[in-house]
Scaffold this motif. Sequence first.
Motif, PDB file in Angstrom:
ATOM      1  N   ARG A   1       8.005  -3.613  -7.101  1.00 46.63           N
ATOM      2  CA  ARG A   1       8.310  -5.045  -7.146  1.00 46.63           C
ATOM      3  C   ARG A   1       9.825  -5.243  -7.180  1.00 46.63           C
ATOM      4  O   ARG A   1      10.562  -4.361  -7.641  1.00 46.63           O
ATOM      5  CB  ARG A   1       7.647  -5.683  -8.369  1.00 46.63           C
ATOM      6  CG  ARG A   1       6.131  -5.652  -8.329  1.00 46.63           C
ATOM      7  CD  ARG A   1       5.519  -6.276  -9.567  1.00 46.63           C
ATOM      8  NE  ARG A   1       5.744  -5.471 -10.752  1.00 46.63           N
ATOM      9  CZ  ARG A   1       4.998  -4.416 -11.077  1.00 46.63           C
ATOM     10  NH1 ARG A   1       3.993  -4.049 -10.305  1.00 46.63           N
ATOM     11  NH2 ARG A   1       5.263  -3.722 -12.159  1.00 46.63           N
TER      12      ARG A   1
ATOM     13  N   GLU B   1       0.831 -10.245  -5.998  1.00 51.76           N
ATOM     14  CA  GLU B   1       0.519  -9.165  -5.091  1.00 51.76           C
ATOM     15  C   GLU B   1       0.075  -9.663  -3.720  1.00 51.76           C
ATOM     16  O   GLU B   1      -0.715 -10.602  -3.607  1.00 51.76           O
ATOM     17  CB  GLU B   1      -0.592  -8.269  -5.673  1.00 51.76           C
ATOM     18  CG  GLU B   1      -0.253  -7.631  -6.993  1.00 51.76           C
ATOM     19  CD  GLU B   1      -0.755  -8.464  -8.140  1.00 51.76           C
ATOM     20  OE1 GLU B   1      -0.664  -9.712  -8.051  1.00 51.76           O
ATOM     21  OE2 GLU B   1      -1.240  -7.883  -9.126  1.00 51.76           O
TER      22      GLU B   1
ATOM     23  N   LYS C   1      12.762  -9.118 -11.720  1.00 47.48           N
ATOM     24  CA  LYS C   1      11.538  -8.417 -11.314  1.00 47.48           C
ATOM     25  C   LYS C   1      10.437  -8.608 -12.362  1.00 47.48           C
ATOM     26  O   LYS C   1      10.688  -8.475 -13.560  1.00 47.48           O
ATOM     27  CB  LYS C   1      11.843  -6.924 -11.161  1.00 47.48           C
ATOM     28  CG  LYS C   1      10.672  -6.101 -10.682  1.00 47.48           C
ATOM     29  CD  LYS C   1      11.039  -4.637 -10.591  1.00 47.48           C
ATOM     30  CE  LYS C   1      11.179  -4.035 -11.976  1.00 47.48           C
ATOM     31  NZ  LYS C   1      11.414  -2.565 -11.915  1.00 47.48           N
TER      32      LYS C   1
END
Length: 724
Positions: free
Chosen positions: A672, A707, A660
């Motif tokens: 995440r 993102e 992560k």
Amino acid sequence: MRKLHCLLLVFAVAGAAVRAGHAGVGSVAGTVVDSETGKPLPGANVQVLGTTRGASADREGHFVVVHLPPGTYSVRASMIGYRAVTREWVKVVEGQETCLSFSLQPAPIEFDPIVVVAGKAQQRLDQAAVSISVVSARDIQRRNATNLLEALETAPGVNFIGEQINIRGSTGYTFGAGNKVLLLLDGVPVYASDTGQFNWDMLPPLDIEQIEVLKGAGSTLWGASALGGVVNVVTKSPSPKGQLLFSWTAGKYDRPYYDEWRWTDPDRLHYTREDLSYSRSFGPLGLRLSAGRFMSTGYTQLGDFQKYNLTGRADYRFRNNVRWTLYAAYSFIKRGFFVQWKGQNDPYEVDEANLGNRAATNQLACYAKVVVPFSARVALHVRGSLVRTLMGNQFGAEANFNPAWGQGVELQADWLPHDRHTITGGLQYQHDAGSTKYFGSHRGFFVGPYVQDEWRVRDNLRLTGGLRYDRYQIVGGLKEDLFSPRLGVNWQPWANASLRASVGSGFRAATIVERYLELTVMNFKIKANPGIRAERSWAYDLGFCQYLMRDWNVDVSFFDNEYWDMIEAHLDLIRGQIQFRNVTRARVRGVEATTNLSVPFRLLGRRWTAGLHLSTTAMDPRDIKWNEPLTYRPKVLTTVKADLRLGRLQGEIDYRYASKIDKVKVYPINERVPMKFVDLRFGVELGKVALRASVNNLLQYNYAPMESNLMPMRTFLVGLQGGF
């Protein structure tokens, strides 16, 4: 006229030197064949170690290395897919031809191939002082890779955020502007002069012989941008006999994980790629021409693209062994730009206001190289290159871009003054220019002399020392002086073990876009930063490689990469501004371990071969000044590749893991997850044609490396490759 006279004088002196260097010499000639079939191996590489001499086998497997001074040599024959063989104590007598024959055994795994990225000269991988990974043409073919990015994504210590490559945590995500890794095409830099971006679709996979990944700073020999690593793409030489290669791949995207994520009819989402390549040698002239088309609907809105590429290569070998190469690659790309998803319930769609984000890009990259072997111990390399990149309409901005031009020239000399010394020195000049209304008109250049000596202290001990000076200057603006020293050692205490250690520095000056771009992208305003400084690094690498068995090796390296003035994109969410700034101090420390294993065995009366490749990289990318993680860098990368072969049948499974990401810029509070991808492949060879079928992202894992951008869902592929 005066310049022409001077040029003719230089060539006359060079010709006389070449002829003088060829007086009183002998030669080595012979054949290279497959040990199992006895068939010749066209294109096999033959090197006379300790000299600048070498040759390639012709269509009958014959080779001749000429103009060798009398003496005793070691001669090495190698070819990708085979174990290299070295003959010691080969005696060369004046005026005579020494005969040799090589019988190479097929090898399922490339253990110690020849690389050039370590020292700008051909070198065995196990004798390099730095950590290097190699991706072979066979690996690319097995993975059905459609571009360079897919070919590299399972290399140890390498991962991608979007299309930005990250070697051992060197690069995060800089919104497409600036790379801390240098991309080379046959040793020649190829990056867009204004953005520093790479075109991963520049070459068709059929053109690639192997890809070399140098980890850590490499500016001593390679100059600017070799801050966190170097990727050198080695293209195939023209075939000694006429050869037609083809590749066809088709992919079909599966339905989204949730029915609510459907944004169109899933049955219409697919892609195809077709490539065709032909090469042939006509005496001393070799030609290769390749063309490819890559079309996709994409799996998201604005994910569609059309990509075309055309490449050509010409080699000519003169009678005095002077070699000339010309290579050109042209690509045209028309595509949509998916910047971020519409929302978590609509991850494959974009906001209606962004549906106009489309772009067209075309790029021409070409180089010319001449190698002049003055004698068995002195050779001169001359390289010239040109990269032209034209961006089109980007992020809703008007189509008002001008071509960016990058031009370079380099002189390199290889000198072996003694049996135990190899000195490489040269001078490189690079000029970059770009202009649009968004960043104005700017030009910059760097010029750098360099020298490196590899000293073979003993047959099993090599020391390397080098130094480079670069002057980087924006025309009418900033000037910077940069020094890039390097030290390395390679010690092979036993025949099946090698230890390496190196310390070297790297630098990268900010690109024109990082320095001057003023543009509004969606809701963000990009601010210029003309005073941004060049980023610098020191890379420390300590590693060892041990062969536990003939077909099983283990490689472990410890690395510490220290960065000063690292250039990162700074995002001000309150003001809605993005600006490239220097991060005062950063550090990436870690350890990387890889193992390669090949096990032949008999079962049910048949001969099977099992292979395993495992690599893991654990690191701590950290901003030292603020004691926080660097953005967009996972701490752990792991790749497992296992395969099982029975005759012409083959099955493979790959697992790719990235931990992560601790810190991002745009939506830092969003949850995440780590990356966990499983790819499954099957293949069968039918004569000269190979049929492959695979499933990528078998477990339908949803992962966003940055993102609001999901990676592709499960994808089904079929491919057909062959050659005649």
